[in-house]
Design an enzyme around this catalytic site. Sequence first.
Site, PDB file in Angstrom:
ATOM      1  CB  CYS A  25      96.122  11.223  40.835  1.00  0.00           C
ATOM      2  SG  CYS A  25      94.662  10.194  41.011  1.00  0.00           S
ATOM      3  CB  CYS A  80      96.616   7.633  40.229  1.00  0.00           C
ATOM      4  SG  CYS A  80      95.401   8.628  39.314  1.00  0.00           S
TER       5      CYS A  80
END
Length: 302
Positions: free
Chosen positions: A219, A222
């Site tokens: 991600c 993230c």
Amino acid sequence: MATVANFLAKPIATVISRPSSAVASTSSFVFFDHKPNSLLRRKTLPRRLFSAVKVKAGAASPGKVGSPAAKDEKVLKIHSGEEFDEALKNAKSKLVVAEFATSKSDQSNKIYPFMVELSRTCNDVVFLLVMGDESDKTRELCRREKIEKVPHFSFYKSMEKIHEEEGIEPDQLMGDVLYYGDNHSAVVQLHGRVDVEKLIDENRTGGKLIVLDVGLKHCGPCVKVYPTVLKLSRSMSETVVFARMNGDENDSCMEFLKDMNVIEVPTFLFIRDGEIRGRYVGSGKGELIGEILRYSGVRVTY
């Protein structure tokens, strides 16, 4: 933000797609064809200079790894597939960051000194360098690892490839190293529901806020916000406990995401006195800090 369902459909070792604006910063694309000893070089594309990168004097470029100034480098030079496999084996559970480069790649030459600096400060991470145009053995290694463009960074743990990137800039490399290699910071690493319940029980009294960072391995948002989480974990350690979990690490983690109704990542859960008080979905640094302060009892006005 990223949707959990979209990431679950991808294989583990998937290259994160780069936005169109980032393609211009990737220079010296090199394609390894199926013929031995063949490197097809494409014309160098325009790129943004790393004017903001600060590296110490003496760091060599990949094409000059034998120079005297490079003697103190902690980057291990790999010359064959056998050496590569041995390095992964010897690293055990440590994060391994392997750069695949070529001697004529401007982009490789620019980012390599930054990797050298990381190798000097990240003692729990193993850094490898593979020069794809060095020999038949390194060309074969690049074909085996499916390297098509340089610089290419592959990340391994326990001999398994967990992530890879192409044409990244120094800040992205640093973020990836922090995100995938962070084992000794003030952020508690959680690997399942049992770990979450234990952390909540340990902090059920005392008034500390728990900030649980829920993400996925591949991600981008993230990874982007994680350096902020690290900094906050150090500066707010007296009042806040920071923890993180990768939902796609195992079935227990994924089940936890479903139970918590986590649809997009990163999602930050705010827990106090054993109860979930709220959540923040996104990677905005200012918004995250504001939410942490709010759930810590600090009045925040927007």
